[in-house]
Design an enzyme around this catalytic site. Structure first.
Site, PDB file in Angstrom:
ATOM      1  CB  CYS A 197     -36.326  12.280 110.151  1.00 53.44           C
ATOM      2  SG  CYS A 197     -35.100  13.559 109.818  1.00 53.44           S
ATOM      3  CB  CYS A 229     -30.659  14.536 111.364  1.00 54.15           C
ATOM      4  SG  CYS A 229     -32.381  14.234 111.697  1.00 54.15           S
TER       5      CYS A 229
END
Length: 414
Positions: free
Chosen positions: A169, A349
């Site tokens: 991430c 994200c």
């Protein structure tokens, strides 16, 4: 079913390395399609974690206890669980070696052990974590400490770091900054805190479309950006961090910076047993075709999740789509049919720019925008926060890990 009593050699049909998001989600989806398949999962950990919520824990918006469950409670019942670690892979012999000296042979191998957080690559970090204001939302043990330190800080210097890519991430390092700054702003202490974001790379975010809205928040929180600054050493008691800083000509100098709060994101690497195996690419990740997720030299091997040597964002959302591609392609391969599905590099994200608002960045290979909803993806939204903080964790435990494929439309091979 946890079986510790097999002999030195185990013969299995489909072997899955890893019981994380990719492994459990994949096995559940595969068994929904073909309930009679014989699947063996190799996973050493007794716990399964929902890691995307650790950012929220560090921002005081989630209970860390809700991010962990016993591995046995999420392991599909029809699968055989070997609680062990893989130490070696011989894809030519279709053979795995385990840390207890047993060997496992397979017909098909699914590689999804995730990546390894290389805390040791930053000198002094392991001794400092969880004290002296040194913390990380990348650690189940320390996400709560982040929140404790954020609440405690009323003035001083806060450093946030981001190592070289690839990492899990790519937005998480800056999410820690945004949620901390939002708390300080609401407590009217932000003006007393010097906030700096040190990035090893040269861009705030890898997809240019999202840089302008994120920069608005960097400016709103009066945070400074230090590009090409890579954390290499921490002295917790002295509250000092050292960065290797690269200038425009490529010259590297070492700079010391003091802190009251240091949020660290560790470098991230492929596990040794993959990096040292014939499955690895030049960088040590598992080599796969970026669209079929099949190994180019060992067609009986597929990979998914963070271990893949692909350019997509390493997120749970990417895994959600990869599961469908690998499940369908594996079943086609086993029936000697052409592989039907292709992965477009989708990743998501959810950038928590403040408590209660998220910029939902969804994109594929080459930074192509792939929004799920017909809304401007650059706008921070309360609905996206609800998705991140409430809906997705519920769906993860009750849907994704049980083989329910929600919002997983993928492309067919033309």
């Amino acid at each position: 079913m946890n079986d510790q009593h097999w002999g030195p050699s185990i013969s299995a049909d489909i072997v899955v390395i890893g019981g994380g998001t990719a492994g459990i989600g994949f096995v559940a989806s595969l068994l929904k399609r073909e309930p009679h398949l014989k699947i063996t999962v190799i996973e050493p950990s007794a716990e399964h974690y929902y890691q995307p919520a650790w950012t929220l824990v560090g921002g005081g918006a989630y209970n860390v206890k809700d991010t962990v469950r016993p591995m046995g409670s999420v392991m599909p019942r029809q699968a055989k669980w070997l609680q062990a670690s893989v130490t070696g892979i011989d894809p030519n012999q279709r053979l795995l070696t385990l840390d207890d000296q047993r060997s496992v042979s397979y017909q098909n191998l699914i590689v999804c052990p995730g990546l390894r957080l290389a805390w040791e690559k930053i000198e002094g970090l392991q001794e400092s974590l969880g004290q002296h204001g040194v913390t990380s939302n990348y650690s189940f043990q320390h996400a709560n400490y982040t929140w404790e330190q954020v609440q405690k800080l009323k003035s001083g210097k806060a450093l946030f770091t981001q190592p070289a890519m690839p990492i899990k991430c790519a937005g998480a390092p800056q999410k820690a900054l945004y949620l901390s700054c939002d708390h300080w702003r609401k407590r009217a202490v932000l003006n007393n805190i010097d906030v700096e974001f040190n990035l090893a790379g040269a861009a705030l975010f890898g997809v240019a479309t999202f840089v302008p809205p994120l920069m608005k928040y960097i400016e709103k929180y009066n945070a400074r950006l230090a590009f090409n600054a890579n954390l290499v050493k921490v002295d917790g008691p002295a509250q000092t961090a050292w960065f290797e800083v690269k200038d425009a000509d490529g010259n590297v100098t070492r700079q010391a910076k003091t802190f009251d709060l240091l949020h660290v994101v560790p470098p991230q690497v492929s596990p040794d047993f993959i990096a040292n195996s014939p499955l690895a690419d030049a960088a040590g990740w598992c080599e796969v075709d970026p669209h079929s997720l099949q190994h180019p030299r060992y067609p009986d091997v597929f990979a998914l999740g963070d271990i893949c040597g692909t350019t997509n964002a390493k997120t749970a959302a990417a895994v959600r789509k990869q599961i469908v591609v690998v499940a369908e392609n594996l079943l086609a391969l086993r029936k000697q049919r052409p592989l039907p599905l292709k992965y477009d590099g989708y990743g998501s994200c959810p950038l928590t720019v403040e408590k209660g608002k998220v910029i939902l960045a969804e994109f594929g290979y080459g930074g192509k925008l792939l929004p799920t909803f017909p809304l401007d993806p650059t706008v921070p939204r309360r609905s996206a926060w609800w998705l991140k903080a409430t809906l997705l964790p519920w769906f993860y435990w009750n849907g994704m890990l049980k083989g329910r494929e929600w919002l997983t439309r993928v492309s067919r091979v033309d």
